[in-house]
Design a protein around this motif. Structure first.
Motif, mmCIF file in Angstrom:
data_model
loop_
_atom_site.group_PDB
_atom_site.id
_atom_site.type_symbol
_atom_site.label_atom_id
_atom_site.label_comp_id
_atom_site.label_asym_id
_atom_site.label_seq_id
_atom_site.Cartn_x
_atom_site.Cartn_y
_atom_site.Cartn_z
ATOM 1 N N GLN A 55 -8.855 25.996 59.750
ATOM 2 C CA GLN A 55 -7.940 24.972 59.252
ATOM 3 C C GLN A 55 -6.505 25.447 59.467
ATOM 4 O O GLN A 55 -6.145 26.563 59.090
ATOM 5 C CB GLN A 55 -8.183 24.696 57.777
ATOM 6 N N VAL A 56 -5.702 24.597 60.073
ATOM 7 C CA VAL A 56 -4.299 24.916 60.305
ATOM 8 C C VAL A 56 -3.574 24.856 58.961
ATOM 9 O O VAL A 56 -3.637 23.839 58.262
ATOM 10 C CB VAL A 56 -3.660 23.943 61.319
ATOM 11 N N VAL A 57 -2.902 25.954 58.600
ATOM 12 C CA VAL A 57 -2.218 26.001 57.301
ATOM 13 C C VAL A 57 -0.697 26.005 57.439
ATOM 14 O O VAL A 57 0.005 25.696 56.476
ATOM 15 C CB VAL A 57 -2.689 27.199 56.447
ATOM 16 N N GLU A 107 -6.713 29.349 59.006
ATOM 17 C CA GLU A 107 -7.568 30.100 58.092
ATOM 18 C C GLU A 107 -9.041 29.736 58.303
ATOM 19 O O GLU A 107 -9.388 28.573 58.435
ATOM 20 C CB GLU A 107 -7.177 29.797 56.652
ATOM 21 N N THR A 108 -9.859 30.777 58.337
ATOM 22 C CA THR A 108 -11.311 30.625 58.397
ATOM 23 C C THR A 108 -11.913 31.599 57.401
ATOM 24 O O THR A 108 -11.654 32.804 57.483
ATOM 25 C CB THR A 108 -11.856 30.964 59.805
ATOM 26 N N ALA A 109 -12.673 31.081 56.460
ATOM 27 C CA ALA A 109 -13.371 31.911 55.473
ATOM 28 C C ALA A 109 -12.433 32.907 54.787
ATOM 29 O O ALA A 109 -12.769 34.059 54.602
ATOM 30 C CB ALA A 109 -14.542 32.640 56.132
ATOM 31 N N GLU A 136 -17.965 18.571 60.327
ATOM 32 C CA GLU A 136 -18.393 19.394 61.457
ATOM 33 C C GLU A 136 -18.017 20.862 61.228
ATOM 34 O O GLU A 136 -18.805 21.767 61.514
ATOM 35 C CB GLU A 136 -17.754 18.890 62.756
ATOM 36 N N ALA A 137 -16.824 21.098 60.677
ATOM 37 C CA ALA A 137 -16.395 22.467 60.371
ATOM 38 C C ALA A 137 -17.326 23.094 59.344
ATOM 39 O O ALA A 137 -17.749 24.246 59.498
ATOM 40 C CB ALA A 137 -14.958 22.462 59.850
ATOM 41 N N LEU A 141 -22.794 29.836 60.878
ATOM 42 C CA LEU A 141 -22.274 31.191 61.105
ATOM 43 C C LEU A 141 -22.621 32.110 59.937
ATOM 44 O O LEU A 141 -22.946 33.285 60.138
ATOM 45 C CB LEU A 141 -20.768 31.150 61.338
ATOM 46 N N ALA A 142 -22.587 31.585 58.719
ATOM 47 C CA ALA A 142 -22.963 32.384 57.543
ATOM 48 C C ALA A 142 -24.438 32.762 57.604
ATOM 49 O O ALA A 142 -24.815 33.889 57.252
ATOM 50 C CB ALA A 142 -22.650 31.613 56.260
ATOM 51 N N GLN A 143 -25.276 31.842 58.069
ATOM 52 C CA GLN A 143 -26.709 32.137 58.210
ATOM 53 C C GLN A 143 -26.935 33.215 59.268
ATOM 54 O O GLN A 143 -27.770 34.111 59.088
ATOM 55 C CB GLN A 143 -27.486 30.876 58.581
ATOM 56 N N ILE A 144 -26.207 33.136 60.366
ATOM 57 C CA ILE A 144 -26.334 34.155 61.413
ATOM 58 C C ILE A 144 -25.942 35.516 60.864
ATOM 59 O O ILE A 144 -26.616 36.517 61.116
ATOM 60 C CB ILE A 144 -25.470 33.774 62.639
#
Length: 89
Positions: A8-10, A23-25, A66-67, A74-77
């Motif tokens: 997400q663009v902050v 920001e991601t996670a 979708e995000a 990705l969390a499952q991986i």
């Protein structure tokens, strides 16, 4: 294989250079938004938007649903990788 990560663009760091903060996670990093701004879009309009990142470049706009799906996968991986290495999740 290429991997796109939702972010997400902050903030816009330098509109002329096409640089933003995303920001991601909970992790923030500088990204390049020049590809998205190339169509005449005002860079400040990207604040709050979700983008698909590849090697630091925002390749496309995506919606929050979708995000969320991509981040969940990705969390499952990550969880499976931890289990395979014998770590506690």
């Amino acid at each position: 294989m290429c991997l796109g990560i939702p972010a997400q663009v902050v903030a816009i760091m330098d509109a002329d250079a096409g640089l933003a903060l995303a920001e991601t996670a909970g992790v923030r990093r500088q990204i390049n938004i020049a590809l998205l701004a190339a169509d005449g879009r005002d860079p400040s309009a990207l604040i709050g938007e979700w983008v698909l990142l590849h090697v630091g470049f925002a390749m496309a706009l995506i919606d929050k649903a979708e995000a969320d799906r991509a981040l969940a996968l990705l969390a499952q991986i990550d969880l499976l990788a931890q289990m395979e290495e014998g770590e506690e999740p």
